[in-house]
Design an enzyme around this catalytic site. Structure first.
Site, PDB file in Angstrom:
ATOM      1  N   ASP A   5      44.002  35.929  35.277  1.00  0.00           N
ATOM      2  CA  ASP A   5      42.875  36.871  35.371  1.00  0.00           C
ATOM      3  C   ASP A   5      41.878  36.437  36.445  1.00  0.00           C
ATOM      4  OD1 ASP A   5      44.128  38.342  33.446  1.00  0.00           O
ATOM      5  OD2 ASP A   5      42.406  38.493  32.108  1.00  0.00           O
ATOM      6  N   HIS A   9      37.877  36.514  36.952  1.00  0.00           N
ATOM      7  CA  HIS A   9      37.542  37.944  37.106  1.00  0.00           C
ATOM      8  C   HIS A   9      36.624  38.245  38.289  1.00  0.00           C
ATOM      9  CE1 HIS A   9      39.757  39.848  33.959  1.00  0.00           C
ATOM     10  NE2 HIS A   9      39.289  39.036  33.024  1.00  0.00           N
ATOM     11  N   HIS A  35      45.894  40.737  33.935  1.00  0.00           N
ATOM     12  CA  HIS A  35      45.306  41.546  35.017  1.00  0.00           C
ATOM     13  C   HIS A  35      46.060  41.412  36.333  1.00  0.00           C
ATOM     14  CE1 HIS A  35      41.545  43.458  33.528  1.00  0.00           C
ATOM     15  NE2 HIS A  35      41.794  42.639  32.529  1.00  0.00           N
TER      16      HIS A  35
END
Length: 303
Positions: A79, A53, A112
């Site tokens: 992600d 992230h 994501h």
């Protein structure tokens, strides 16, 4: 490889590439990913990592903990972007390693890694603010479209971002998914990146609004049918960095310490010497004194 080696050195310093060079890098990685199957076979030794992230400085701490590529082989379970300050630099860092050492680093797709999610949770805005246009984001999205869905270590350990799907009974059904494009709102592909394990027996509705909750019996049956000994996944914050469920048959790995710079959690990576012999390595967030915090962060990073 001259360009790639230079990019690796530049990006290590938390710098992003000029737009034309990012385009070239993304095209190189797309060519590599086109050759990869939906379930990529990986041999031990290998180290498995969870969500990153956009926490660039903590990714560097991960490499200090687990070893640098190519001396350590890695599987990153998706992600890479959103929420952190440096999604562009983080993803670019991983892409340069993939371009230079394609067999040493495996990049799986997370929930994501899509256009829709990155428009909401920060990556689009970050790319736009750094390049002044959406081109860099578009190049990265073409890479997202081609990221593989899963990896299998020594034919025994399945790695996937989220979890299981009621539409998937056998691994061959994952192999036949058309993965080149946006992740659908529902169905097998969606479930593999969105589902979560839950202390229950079978299937339940996911509070996320996508994917499913899957239980102990579902997991046990899936593993028996497919001759698996372990399922590794990411997708959920674990304060201790790692969490085993279902009699040790499923493990969640989380690799973003002090998630969103406020959660206070530790992070973990899981190092496999063989499919049976593995070691958890815990690491902490880099101290604020050793990271650069952007003066202005236009996107709320904890949503």
């Amino acid at each position: 490889m001259g360009d790639v080696d230079k990019w690796i050195e530049d990006v290590k310093k938390c710098k992003y590439l000029p737009e034309n060079e990012l385009k070239k890098l993304c095209e190189m990685v797309c060519d590599i990913l086109l050759e990869e199957t939906n379930i990529l076979p990986v041999s031990t030794p290998v180290t498995v990592c969870g969500d990153i992230h956009g926490q660039f400085y903590d990714l560097e701490q991960l490499f200090r903990t687990g070893g640098q590529v190519p001396h350590t082989n890695y599987i990153f379970m998706g992600d890479f972007v959103d929420r952190g300050y440096y999604s562009l630099e983080t993803f670019t860092r991983l892409l340069t390693l993939k371009a230079r050492y394609p067999s040493r680093i495996t990049l799986l797709r997370g929930n994501h890694e899509t256009r829709q999610i990155t428009k909401v949770y920060g990556f689009f805005d970050e790319c736009f603010s750094k390049y002044g246009n959406a081109n860099g984001w578009k190049y990265c999205c073409k890479v997202f479209d081609l990221l593989t869905i899963a990896a299998i270590i020594d034919e025994e350990v399945l790695c996937v971002h989220g979890g299981l799907s009621p539409e998937i009974i056998t691994l061959d059904q994952i192999r036949t998914i058309d993965r080149n494009g946006e992740i659908p709102y529902k169905g097998a592909f969606c479930d593999l990146v969105w589902s979560d394990p839950e202390d229950m027996e079978y299937w339940g509705q996911s509070p996320r609004g996508a994917g499913w909750l899957f239980g102990h019996n579902v997991t046990k049956d899936f593993m028996a049918i497919n001759n698996l000994n372990l399922i590794c996944r990411a997708h959920q914050l674990v304060n201790e960095g790692i969490k085993y469920m279902f009699d040790g048959k499923l493990v969640t790995v989380w690799s973003a310490p002090n998630y969103c710079y406020r959660c206070g959690n530790v992070a973990a990576i899981l190092s496999f010497e063989t499919a049976e012999k593995r070691q958890t390595k815990i690491f902490l967030a880099v101290p604020d004194a050793e990271r650069v915090i952007p003066k202005q962060n236009t996107t709320p990073y904890f949503l």
